[in-house]
Enzyme design. Structure first.
Site, PDB file in Angstrom:
ATOM      1  CG  ASP A  31     -62.054 -30.254 -30.928  1.00 52.15           C
ATOM      2  OD1 ASP A  31     -61.481 -29.324 -30.335  1.00 52.15           O
ATOM      3  OD2 ASP A  31     -62.291 -30.257 -32.150  1.00 52.15           O
ATOM      4  CE  LYS A  32     -62.915 -39.488 -26.316  1.00 52.12           C
ATOM      5  NZ  LYS A  32     -63.128 -39.314 -24.921  1.00 52.12           N
ATOM      6  CD  GLU A  33     -58.044 -33.321 -22.775  1.00 50.09           C
ATOM      7  OE1 GLU A  33     -57.456 -33.514 -21.708  1.00 50.09           O
ATOM      8  OE2 GLU A  33     -57.571 -32.623 -23.711  1.00 50.09           O
ATOM      9  CB  SER A  80     -79.593   3.301 -38.720  1.00 47.04           C
ATOM     10  OG  SER A  80     -80.300   4.434 -39.128  1.00 47.04           O
ATOM     11  CD  GLU A 110     -66.051   0.971 -33.924  1.00 45.09           C
ATOM     12  OE1 GLU A 110     -67.113   0.425 -34.270  1.00 45.09           O
ATOM     13  OE2 GLU A 110     -65.897   1.554 -32.846  1.00 45.09           O
ATOM     14  NE  ARG A 133     -81.489  -0.296 -36.189  1.00 36.73           N
ATOM     15  CZ  ARG A 133     -82.370   0.330 -36.956  1.00 36.73           C
ATOM     16  NH1 ARG A 133     -83.195  -0.363 -37.697  1.00 36.73           N
ATOM     17  NH2 ARG A 133     -82.444   1.637 -36.973  1.00 36.73           N
ATOM     18  CE1 TYR A 222     -72.591  -1.965 -33.416  1.00 39.63           C
ATOM     19  CE2 TYR A 222     -71.650  -3.718 -34.737  1.00 39.63           C
ATOM     20  CZ  TYR A 222     -72.728  -2.953 -34.370  1.00 39.63           C
ATOM     21  OH  TYR A 222     -73.945  -3.189 -34.923  1.00 39.63           O
ATOM     22  CE  LYS A 309     -73.699   0.655 -47.039  1.00 41.99           C
ATOM     23  NZ  LYS A 309     -74.965   0.405 -46.437  1.00 41.99           N
ATOM     24  CB  CYS A 422     -92.245 -23.635 -70.010  1.00 42.42           C
ATOM     25  SG  CYS A 422     -92.831 -25.257 -70.544  1.00 42.42           S
ATOM     26  CB  CYS A 428     -92.475 -28.663 -68.428  1.00 40.69           C
ATOM     27  SG  CYS A 428     -90.889 -27.852 -68.408  1.00 40.69           S
TER      28      CYS A 428
END
Ligand code: IVH
Length: 666
Positions: A31-33, A80, A110, A133, A222, A309, A422, A428
């Site tokens: 990560d450092k590099e 859709s 998929e 969209r 996709y 679904k 309330c 309160c």
């Protein structure tokens, strides 16, 4: 090596390391590099703006420049999918396709990713645009924000990609990131995101792409579209696109029979719980693009694809007790405390019971085994009781409380409302803290360094009991508190002092009088010289003001009828707040735009949108959201959305530039 060559090399290397790390999960350098290379590139780009590149890896860091999104019309509408919920409907789809094609076909199965969809346009191997969209026809241009998503390539690999194409997919917030974000929000007492989908779409619409960059969004692609795609197979196109650097789900599968389709569905129905991102179903697509074309579309969705679904997940667990939360308005929410149970990837310990009627309807008893569901929301709800599990030992029936759990006041229920409240607005604790939080917020007194957590600490320690107490605080009082220190203490006190300069209209808004929002506060500030005049106004006087109806007027009268509020205002006045209008404030008000409805559109250079809204209102005009025949003119900055432009032309509405507008009101 020339500077340009070094820049090019760093860019190429960083793109590759980014792909290895984020898409392939196999980093080659530390990560450092990586950070060192990124910093070197950033420095070089800063020193040599002539080599700027819109698709440089440094663009992923985002920028904190504010901008409004431009609307873009989709080249191909974003449709859709038809939804099905049962295996029978899947069979029907399969049979319909079989009959219509009358030849062999493959179905690509998929996962249906539950995020927010995006359309990416690439030209000559470079990402040129990312559009949401929207309504399917037009969406928002969110390119700068999308560039911060590390799994989306800014520059493609290889060279065998079409010159121009679109690729669509889903932007997602992984569960882990979502939960962390909500934990942070909870700590800051900010409203939580309901689910990763809302979190992803909310993040994508943020104005500040540097914050987007910090939210660690992910993306799966996709759907490849274009005039010159590499293959006839949808699946094959996606695999090819993976080679260009896109993240394509490895769980996509080509199937050749209905049995195989069901196998896929049943497998993922349970296995999806182990995925790092949310899914809500399976998408089935006829694989051949030629066959897709022959099947065509209905008005809303393709005939060659369908979504199955998943059933909402449900878990059975024990109800241990019911607690009650008091909101800022005093509304009471009953909360079921449960034996922890695993549900859709998270552990659920609490669920909302909404209100007294729901509890009664469920005939809830302590110790009951209850069904918990997540539905579309992350806050789970109790949907039923397993009464057979009660046995002999039935617990106590859950009875809605009669008194506030925070302050003991007797609860009230307003006619026509499901919630209990309330009524003890002034004493309160959660209600008081809510009021103070509103008072210090950005659009009100805008007190730097103070947030909900600090307010809570000050309140708990008895340092403040209302907004006026803030002005009695000293750095001495607070510097020794946990996580404070001298510097922060001084900053807070400075911020509080500075708020004494906040103009009358914002102080009025900060008071938190019910129904007195920003715009109404401005109208009041224009019509009254000081708070005393407002305090003494009667219903007739109040309703004579433009845009103040009976509801707002009554609320103002109720506010000033409370001696506690009158006393608070006295103390705020002695603290030095601007509870009167300054002469120069009045100079800002004119009638130059009286009676005009003005739409603001585009990106501005001299002022922010909020400032223009303010200028319109101060000059007697009204800022409205959408163009209609009643619109007087459009104040347009750069990049005004094409649909707005078209509508304006159609209705013959004048478009005025930023400079023209400023001249108009000067
Ligand atoms: S294909 C014309 N594939 O579901 C069909 N959509 O209602 C284009 N979605 O708006 C969509 N995963 O946001 C497709 N594997 C997938 C998907 C997927 C999630 C979303 C997408 C779309 C909605 C369809």
């Amino acid at each position: 090596m020339t500077i340009k060559e070094r820049i090019d090399q760093l860019r190429t290397d960083l793109h590759r390391h980014n792909y290895n790390y984020y898409v392939l999960n196999t980093p080659e350098i530390s990560d450092k590099e990586f950070d060192d290379m990124m910093r070197e590139l950033q420095d070089l780009e800063k020193e040599h703006p002539e080599y700027q590149d819109e698709n440089s890896p440094t663009m992923r860091v985002g920028s904190d420049l504010n901008k409004n999104f431009t609307q873009v019309t989709h080249k191909y509408p974003m449709l859709s999918l038809g939804n099905t919920y049962s295996e029978n409907e899947v069979t029907d789809f399969y049979d319909r396709v079989k009959k219509a094609l009358n030849e062999d076909f493959e179905i690509c199965c998929e996962l249906k990713y539950d995020g927010t969809s995006i359309s990416l346009t690439y030209e000559n191997g470079k990402l040129v645009r990312a559009v949401t969209r929207g309504d399917g026809e037009k969406g928002d241009d969110v390119t700068d924000n999308v560039k911060t998503i590390r799994t989306i390539p800014l520059v493609l690999h290889g060279n065998n990609y079409p010159e121009h194409f679109e690729i669509r997919g889903e932007i997602l917030m992984p569960w882990e990131v979502f939960e962390e974000l909500n934990r942070e929000k909870e700590a800051r007492e900010e409203p939580l995101f309901a689910n990763p989908r809302n979190a992803a779409s909310g993040t994508l619409k943020l104005q500040n792409s540097a914050i987007v960059a910090s939210r660690k969004l992910d993306a799966y692609l996709y759907y490849l579209l274009g005039e010159e795609l590499p293959c006839d197979g949808h699946y094959e196109n996606l695999q090819t696109a993976a080679g260009w650097g896109f993240k394509i789900s490895e769980h996509t599968k080509k199937t050749h029979s209905l049995e195989e389709v069901f196998e896929y569905i049943r497998y993922w129905d349970t296995e999806r719980k182990n995925l790092p991102v949310a899914t809500d179903g399976i998408v089935l697509k006829v694989n051949s693009m030629r066959q897709q074309k022959s099947l065509g579309f209905t008005a809303k969705s393709p005939r060659w694809a369908i979504a199955y679904k998943f059933q909402a997940e449900r878990a059975l667990t024990r109800l241990n007790r019911v607690t009650y939360q008091v909101g800022r308005t005093g509304a009471i929410t009953p909360v079921a405390n449960l034996d922890p149970v695993q549900l859709s990837g998270t552990i659920v310990k609490r669920a909302s019971l909404h209100n007294a009627d729901i509890i009664e309807g469920l005939d809830l008893h302590i110790g009951d085994m209850v069904y918990v569901e997540k539905g579309g929301e992350i806050i789970p709800k109790i949907t039923g009781v397993d009464k057979d599990a009660r046995g002999m030992l039935i617990g106590e029936k859950v009875k809605f409380i009669t008194h506030c759990p925070e302050c003991g006041s007797k609860l009230v229920r307003y006619e026509g409302e499901a919630a209990h409240y309330c009524p003890n607005e002034t004493a309160c604790p959660p209600q008081i803290k809510g009021k103070i939080e509103h008072f210090i917020s950005r659009k009100a007194m805008n007190i730097d360094g103070l947030g909900p957590e600090t307010v809570d600490t000050f309140y708990r320690l008895g340092l403040i009991k209302d907004t006026a107490d803030l002005y009695q605080l000293t750095a001495e009082d607070i510097k020794n508190l946990d996580r404070m220190g001298e510097k922060s203490a001084e900053n807070i006190i400075k911020g509080i002092k500075a708020s004494k300069e906040v103009p009358f209209e914002r102080v009025l808004f900060a008071l938190g009088i019910r129904f007195v929002g920003e715009t109404v506060a401005k109208k009041i500030a224009k019509s009254f010289n000081n708070i005393e005049e407002l305090e003494n106004a009667d219903l007739e006087k109040l309703t004579s003001i433009d845009e103040i109806g009976e509801k707002i007027a009554q609320s103002i009268l109720i506010y000033f009828s409370s001696p506690l509020n009158v006393n608070l205002i006295e103390r705020l006045k002695s603290a030095g707040l601007q509870l009167y209008r300054k002469e120069e404030d009045l100079n800002e008000y004119t009638d130059k735009l009286a009676g005009q409805s003005i739409v603001i559109s585009g990106v501005f250079t001299h002022h922010s949108r909020d400032e223009y809204k303010d200028l319109i209102e101060k000059n007697g005009g009204k800022n409205v959201g959408s163009i209609s025949t009643k619109t007087s003119f459009i104040l347009a900055g750069e990049n005004m959305g094409p649909s707005k432009l078209e509508k304006a032309h159609k209705l013959g509405i004048k478009i005025i530039s930023e400079d023209e507008f400023l001249t108009l009101i000067s």
